[in-house]
Motif scaffolding. Structure first.
Motif: not given
Length: 235
Positions: A65-84
């Motif tokens: 899920l976090l890798l998918d968020a990165l693949a969509r262009g989110q930076e790590p902080t945003a990816a982490l926030a969106s998944v948690t």
């Protein structure tokens, strides 16, 4: 984030790890634990996308899920926030996220086990739980930043430094090292799933593997021009 969480219920993965991007396009993770087969559950990488560790009371679903968020262009902080955000049982999890450009983020839930810690550095992020002392992640980052050579070698140095700094509160029994580069599979994927000396065993595997690593990529992509396979019957 650092602190003390609840004690063990069942069979969590008590872990220390580092993820790194060395600026060449390579992404890698080195990880060790008192539980068996830690790399099989906790390390997640995707070439050109990122590296994620999902540890503590591990939920392996969070890595993709976090890798998918990165693949969509989110930076790590945003990816982490969106998944948690709003996720059930997130307090039990410890997560690190790293992008290919070296940006990182980390999360440790308030129900994480024992002494926890996390540290971001230049192109790297380290974290652990059930640690013997609070300085383990920082020691890993320092060792990574002060090392040179292949990413595998630098990650191994960081893992050894984490152990030297105290590692887990108890003995570790498994370790793994995974590195991805340009091809869509890991160029290095080495694991010690149960041993009394997993990091020493992993070190021996890495030293054996590195001289052959590029040959196996060539054998996959251009078998007619590949070096000798080194097996009986091959000339």
């Amino acid at each position: 984030m650092a602190g003390r969480g609840r004690r063990d219920r069942g069979h969590p993965v008590m872990t220390f790890s580092i993820a790194a991007a060395d600026g060449t396009g390579a992404l890698g993770i080195a990880i060790s634990s008192s539980s068996p087969a830690v790399a099989a559950r906790c390390a997640h990488l995707r070439p050109g996308v990122g590296a994620v560790c999902s540890q503590n009371v591990t939920d392996p679903r969070l890595g993709p899920l976090l890798l998918d968020a990165l693949a969509r262009g989110q930076e790590p902080t945003a990816a982490l926030a969106s998944v948690t955000a709003g996720r059930g049982d997130i307090g039990f999890r410890q997560l690190t996220v790293l992008s290919p450009d070296g940006l990182s983020a980390h999360f440790t839930g308030d129900a994480a086990l024992g002494m926890t810690g996390a540290e971001s550095g230049k192109g790297a992020v380290a974290a652990g739980n059930m640690l013997a002392g609070p300085g383990v992640p920082a020691a890993m980052i320092t060792a990574y930043e002060s090392s040179s050579g292949d990413l595998e070698t630098r990650l191994l140095a960081a893992l050894a430094a984490g152990l030297d700094a105290g590692g887990e509160a108890g003995p570790v029994h498994s370790a793994g090292l995974i590195v991805v580069r340009e091809v869509p599979w890991p160029e290095t994927d080495l694991r010690v799933d149960w041993s009394d000396t997993p990091i020493a065993d992993l070190t021996s595997l890495v030293h054996m593997w590195i001289p052959q690593r590029a040959d196996y990529v060539t054998r996959a992509l251009r078998p007619s021009t590949a070096p000798s396979y080194g097996v009986p019957g091959n000339e």
